[in-house]
Design a protein around this motif. Sequence first.
Motif, PDB file in Angstrom:
ATOM      1  N   LEU A  55       8.285  21.593  48.777  1.00 47.29           N
ATOM      2  CA  LEU A  55       8.647  22.886  48.203  1.00 47.29           C
ATOM      3  C   LEU A  55       8.493  22.896  46.686  1.00 47.29           C
ATOM      4  O   LEU A  55       8.297  23.953  46.086  1.00 47.29           O
ATOM      5  N   ALA A  56       8.568  21.724  46.087  1.00 42.81           N
ATOM      6  CA  ALA A  56       8.390  21.631  44.636  1.00 42.81           C
ATOM      7  C   ALA A  56       6.927  21.760  44.234  1.00 42.81           C
ATOM      8  O   ALA A  56       6.612  22.264  43.149  1.00 42.81           O
ATOM      9  N   ARG A  76      11.717  21.595  41.895  1.00 47.08           N
ATOM     10  CA  ARG A  76      11.043  20.767  40.886  1.00 47.08           C
ATOM     11  C   ARG A  76      12.030  20.151  39.904  1.00 47.08           C
ATOM     12  O   ARG A  76      11.853  19.023  39.440  1.00 47.08           O
ATOM     13  N   ARG A  77      13.100  20.885  39.574  1.00 54.47           N
ATOM     14  CA  ARG A  77      13.959  20.504  38.465  1.00 54.47           C
ATOM     15  C   ARG A  77      15.343  20.008  38.860  1.00 54.47           C
ATOM     16  O   ARG A  77      16.003  19.353  38.049  1.00 54.47           O
ATOM     17  N   GLY A 120      30.773  22.265  40.677  1.00 52.32           N
ATOM     18  CA  GLY A 120      29.705  21.269  40.675  1.00 52.32           C
ATOM     19  C   GLY A 120      28.374  21.806  41.130  1.00 52.32           C
ATOM     20  O   GLY A 120      27.528  21.048  41.635  1.00 52.32           O
ATOM     21  N   LEU A 121      28.143  23.105  40.941  1.00 51.37           N
ATOM     22  CA  LEU A 121      26.876  23.713  41.333  1.00 51.37           C
ATOM     23  C   LEU A 121      25.890  23.652  40.174  1.00 51.37           C
ATOM     24  O   LEU A 121      26.268  23.816  39.010  1.00 51.37           O
ATOM     25  N   GLU A 122      24.623  23.431  40.504  1.00 55.91           N
ATOM     26  CA  GLU A 122      23.549  23.393  39.514  1.00 55.91           C
ATOM     27  C   GLU A 122      22.404  24.279  39.979  1.00 55.91           C
ATOM     28  O   GLU A 122      22.264  24.547  41.171  1.00 55.91           O
ATOM     29  N   GLY A 123      21.588  24.721  39.024  1.00 54.99           N
ATOM     30  CA  GLY A 123      20.465  25.549  39.426  1.00 54.99           C
ATOM     31  C   GLY A 123      19.574  25.926  38.274  1.00 54.99           C
ATOM     32  O   GLY A 123      19.659  25.363  37.182  1.00 54.99           O
ATOM     33  N   VAL A 124      18.703  26.895  38.538  1.00 49.62           N
ATOM     34  CA  VAL A 124      17.737  27.353  37.542  1.00 49.62           C
ATOM     35  C   VAL A 124      17.771  28.869  37.454  1.00 49.62           C
ATOM     36  O   VAL A 124      18.199  29.557  38.389  1.00 49.62           O
ATOM     37  N   VAL A 125      17.313  29.368  36.308  1.00 51.19           N
ATOM     38  CA  VAL A 125      17.089  30.806  36.132  1.00 51.19           C
ATOM     39  C   VAL A 125      15.645  31.009  35.706  1.00 51.19           C
ATOM     40  O   VAL A 125      15.053  30.167  35.023  1.00 51.19           O
TER      41      VAL A 125
END
Length: 305
Positions: A138-139, A262-263, A212-217
């Motif tokens: 998926l990346a 990817r990140r 503890g959530l992480e993500g991208v914008v």
Amino acid sequence: MKAVSFQENTMEIPSYPSTREIELQDKSRMDVIFQQMQPRVSELTFANLYLFRFAHHYKLTLVGDSLVVLGTGYSGDEYFLRPFGGDVEIALDFLFSEGRVLSGVDEEFVGKYLKDRHGVEFVEDRDSFDYLYNRHDLATLSGKRFHKKKNRARYFTNRHPFTVDRYSDRYYREALDLVEEWRRVHTDIDSRSLEPEVAAAAEGLEKAAQLGLEGVVILVEGRVQAYALGEKLNSITSLCHFEKAAPFYDGLYQVVDQEFNRRCFVDCTFVNREQDLGEPSLRKSKLSYHPVELVKKYRSWKVKT
């Protein structure tokens, strides 16, 4: 696993049939349980239970020395999740004798606790199966299988200058506006999960750091037009809880999903993108990304004699 004690730094959890709601201060103790458990099903993270505590009326109780989460499905059916810690066999026997239905357990749990259990039936719950993907696939979206996805992502990137950043509180308000816009566009959809999803997504943005959530914008012309937010499910699997994009940007969903993988959680081999709830369009979309596995979940109950 040792018996679970929630006395330190948290409110006492009452014994069945008394219950109490999940509190934010339960996180540290429940995180220890899930770290030991290394779950494969998406419900079994503190963030998931906490954010959907109102949607599913989640309550905590103790059955013997096992922590149990009681819940209610979108259709109003009551259930309990697998007992955590303590003597699981005793907790199961008691709750089955109370006429309660067990939900959301995987094949390993079925094989260990249910397969040879006298008087107990279990069935697959297809609408709740989790979709598991190779994160690297998926990346990169490489190969013929992902040709259409990559073309749609390229369609967006060729037409809209954009930047990618990690989600933080600075993007909260714009991401929240995006959730509300997503809600407005989807109000014509007959879905019992729509409003609970919006409420959980909004609170997830607000309390991402605490949970503890992480993500991208994805920013277009300096404004948030898409985001994805998740966490680790186990040591080799990430979990994407929320993924929202502004309407009318063709290819944006493909881009935000690709950038998330990817990140974020790059040490993970797999990514779990949760279930489809039996919604045909969502099922079609999730299958189109070529899952490496559908993580089966089961419901179980005691047969009346």
